[in-house]
Write a protein that holds these residues in place. Structure first.
Motif, short mmCIF file in Angstrom:
data_model
loop_
_atom_site.label_atom_id
_atom_site.label_comp_id
_atom_site.label_asym_id
_atom_site.label_seq_id
_atom_site.Cartn_x
_atom_site.Cartn_y
_atom_site.Cartn_z
N SER A 262 0.76 -1.21 -0.08
CA SER A 262 0.10 -0.16 -0.07
C SER A 262 0.93 1.26 0.32
CB SER A 262 -0.98 0.04 1.22
OG SER A 262 -0.12 0.24 2.27
N GLY A 263 0.09 2.53 -0.28
CA GLY A 263 0.89 3.71 -0.08
C GLY A 263 1.41 3.97 1.20
N GLY A 264 0.54 3.66 1.99
CA GLY A 264 0.84 3.79 3.60
C GLY A 264 1.91 3.07 3.91
N MET B 286 5.35 4.57 2.78
CA MET B 286 5.81 5.35 3.60
C MET B 286 6.43 5.01 4.97
SD MET B 286 2.88 8.63 3.27
CE MET B 286 1.54 7.51 3.46
N LEU C 262 -3.65 13.58 4.63
CA LEU C 262 -4.75 12.46 4.91
C LEU C 262 -4.04 11.55 6.22
CD1 LEU C 262 -6.33 10.77 1.68
CD2 LEU C 262 -7.21 12.57 3.60
N PRO D 263 -3.28 8.42 6.64
CA PRO D 263 -2.01 7.71 6.63
C PRO D 263 -0.95 8.09 6.75
CG PRO D 263 -3.50 7.21 4.65
CD PRO D 263 -4.25 8.58 5.31
N VAL D 264 -0.74 9.52 6.57
CA VAL D 264 0.51 10.09 6.52
C VAL D 264 1.21 10.24 8.07
CG1 VAL D 264 1.93 12.13 5.85
CG2 VAL D 264 0.20 11.10 4.33
N SER E 243 3.85 15.71 1.83
CA SER E 243 2.79 15.43 1.31
C SER E 243 2.12 16.28 0.11
CB SER E 243 1.58 15.05 2.36
OG SER E 243 0.61 14.30 1.87
N MET F 278 -0.49 16.76 -1.08
CA MET F 278 -1.89 16.63 -0.83
C MET F 278 -2.63 17.09 -1.91
SD MET F 278 -4.19 15.36 1.43
CE MET F 278 -5.73 15.63 1.82
N ASP G 120 5.42 12.08 -0.50
CA ASP G 120 4.33 11.38 -0.69
C ASP G 120 3.58 11.70 -1.86
OD1 ASP G 120 1.70 10.50 -0.46
OD2 ASP G 120 1.07 11.68 1.04
N ALA H 197 0.95 10.28 -3.47
CA ALA H 197 -0.45 9.45 -3.73
C ALA H 197 -1.15 10.28 -4.65
CB ALA H 197 -1.24 9.47 -2.30
N HIS H 198 -1.02 11.72 -4.78
CA HIS H 198 -1.97 12.43 -5.52
C HIS H 198 -1.19 13.12 -6.55
CE1 HIS H 198 -4.66 12.87 -1.74
NE2 HIS H 198 -4.78 11.67 -2.28
N SER I 261 0.66 5.61 -4.27
CA SER I 261 -0.27 4.62 -3.89
C SER I 261 -1.30 4.05 -4.98
CB SER I 261 -1.53 5.23 -2.84
OG SER I 261 -2.60 4.54 -2.76
N GLN J 279 -4.11 2.39 -4.86
CA GLN J 279 -5.41 2.27 -4.24
C GLN J 279 -6.60 2.70 -5.02
OE1 GLN J 279 -7.86 4.62 -2.39
NE2 GLN J 279 -6.83 4.71 -0.31
N LYS K 3 -6.78 6.49 -6.29
CA LYS K 3 -5.85 7.22 -6.59
C LYS K 3 -5.47 6.80 -8.29
CE LYS K 3 -5.44 7.66 -2.47
NZ LYS K 3 -4.45 7.63 -1.43
N GLY L 103 -2.39 -0.98 -3.13
CA GLY L 103 -1.05 -1.06 -3.42
C GLY L 103 -0.23 0.01 -3.39
C1 LIG Z 1 -4.16 7.37 0.06
C2 LIG Z 1 -3.15 8.05 0.51
C3 LIG Z 1 -2.05 7.62 1.26
C4 LIG Z 1 -1.82 6.13 1.43
O1 LIG Z 1 -2.22 5.46 0.31
P1 LIG Z 1 -2.74 4.00 0.83
O2 LIG Z 1 -2.25 3.14 -0.42
O3 LIG Z 1 -4.18 4.24 0.77
O4 LIG Z 1 -2.16 3.16 1.91
C5 LIG Z 1 -1.14 8.49 1.66
N1 LIG Z 1 -1.18 10.01 1.32
C6 LIG Z 1 -2.31 10.38 0.65
C7 LIG Z 1 -2.02 11.84 0.47
C8 LIG Z 1 -3.15 9.77 0.40
O5 LIG Z 1 -4.44 10.11 -0.21
#
Ligand SMILES: *Cc1c(COP(=O)(O)O)cnc(C)c1O
Length: 401
Positions: A66-68, A71, A93, A95-96, A136, A138, A162, A164-165, A186, A188, A191, A198
């Motif tokens: 996962s993304g988390g 990290m 978010l 998970p950070v 992040s 974000m 990070d 993820a976005h 991420s 997920q 995303k 993932g």
């Molecule tokens: C979704 C997300 C994550 C974590 O990703 P996961 O794959 O859901 O664990 C981390 N940072 C941000 C900003 C996210 O939106």
């Protein structure tokens, strides 16, 4: 035309036939585990690692659960220890700060600007508290990366991104994720590529990546990974690095590889939709749009705007009116986190001194997902609804003064 939008804000596109076929082939083989390979076979997971490394221009890439996980793994690989402080964004978010807490470290939150990026002044003021920044990006907002890296280099702060976005995004001509020592992505469902769950971790640093690979649960099979450092680098770390199991499997990798080939196309599709909404929202009374910097190559998979200095009552009213017309907006500023919304003072395991400037912005952030199942016309219609309903509440507000 109806005055209610009937689309579904959580409906993603289906997985392509090509990806489904690749997944079925993995299922037929029975070899789902990444190290379950026949003689000479590279495997879907390793191929994904090679292809993603090439896509972003990184030397090394590791696919994880996962993304988390990516990290937490990055922080551990960088030597962050229990009790250490780690700088991170107040606007992010759960998970950070969760990844920071997962290694026993303590988040130090850094403020957000009206452009929804990290406040470099606040970062400068707090830089002496930690030697790692979990940056992040974000909601895909990328700060001035040259200024941030100059500040972090000068203060001895190592950066983990990070992304993820920001998968598919860049600042100037350097991909998001290629500025820091390591970067986490991420895959997920919500995303930019969708394998349910993932993550991907990249770096150019051989020792960090050897440690991350061992951490991910490679056992002594790291030679089968797709984009890892030379075997010699592992010699130095392989007996001292715990196995914190979090690998990706072939099934997920199989459905991600075709998506990666299509990523730039998706980015363009998101940005057309994002920009149509942004254009329509500009000039709405009471609403502040978030304009992008010239060098920011963003991925508009969601859009944010600010209702600055609005009362809680009026924000609720504007969101309720939009919801009644089928437009699902999320208010990040609510005191009680709802669904995926969150703000730093809702993470009570990581107390922070109050940040009034940041609080004012967080209180006004409204967020909307832009699924690619929406047409460009859908997006224009959604923006017209927001414009009308937010505008009406704002005018009403002024009328009662
Ligand atoms: C979704 C997300 C994550 C974590 O990703 P996961 O794959 O859901 O664990 C981390 N940072 C941000 C900003 C996210 O939106």
């Amino acid at each position: 035309m109806s005055d209610v939008f009937t689309g579904n804000f959580t409906q993603q596109e289906s997985i392509s036939e090509e990806a489904i076929e690749a997944a079925v082939a993995v299922l037929r083989s029975g070899r789902l585990h990444r190290y379950n390979l026949t003689e000479g076979e590279v495997g879907e997971t390793s191929l994904l690692e090679r292809e993603f490394a090439a896509y972003v221009g990184a030397k090394y890439c590791l696919a994880v659960a996962s993304g988390g996980y990516a990290m937490g793994c990055a922080l551990r690989a960088m030597g962050v220890e229990p009790g250490d402080k780690v700088l991170t964004n107040a606007f992010t978010l759960a998970p950070v700060p969760g990844a920071i807490a997962s290694v026993g470290a303590v988040p130090v939150f850094v403020g957000v600007t009206e452009d929804l990026v990290i406040d470099l002044e606040d970062l400068k003021a707090k830089a002496d508290q930690a030697d790692v920044l979990m940056l992040s990006h974000m909601r895909g907002h990328i700060c001035d990366m040259e200024a941030l890296m100059a500040l972090c280099d000068a203060t001895g702060v190592r950066v983990v991104e990070d992304c993820a976005h920001t998968m598919g995004g860049a600042w100037k001509s350097t991909a998001s994720g290629r500025w820091g020592r390591m970067a986490c992505y991420s895959t997920q469902t919500y995303k930019h590529m969708n394998s349910g769950e993932g993550g991907l971790l990249i770096s150019d640093d051989p020792e960090l990546m050897a440690r991350a690979t061992m951490l991910s649960g490679s056992y002594m099979l790291y030679g089968r990974n797709g984009a890892v450092p030379e075997a010699e680098v592992f010699e130095a770390v392989k007996y001292d690095t715990p196995n914190v199991s979090g690998r990706m499997d072939h099934l997920r990798a199989a459905i991600l590889r075709p998506q990666l080939r299509n990523l730039d196309h998706q980015v363009a599709a998101w940005n057309v939709r994002h920009d149509v909404i942004l254009q329509e929202l500009r000039g709405t009374p009471g609403l502040t749009v978030v304009e992008r910097a010239e060098h920011e190559h963003y991925v508009g998979s969601s859009i944010q705007f600010l209702l600055l200095d609005w009362t809680e009552h009026d924000i609720h009213e504007a969101l309720a009116r939009c919801a009644a017309r089928g437009v699902e907006l999320k208010w990040f500023g609510g005191a009680e986190p709802v669904a995926f919304t969150s703000r730093y003072d809702s993470w009570r395991y990581a107390p922070s001194a109050p940040m009034p400037k940041t609080d004012r912005i967080l209180k006004g952030i409204v967020d909307m997902r832009i699924p690619l199942t929406f047409s460009v016309e859908d997006c224009a219609f959604i923006a017209q609804i927001i414009r009308a309903e937010v505008g009406a509440v704002f005018q009403g507000q002024k009328g009662t003064v």
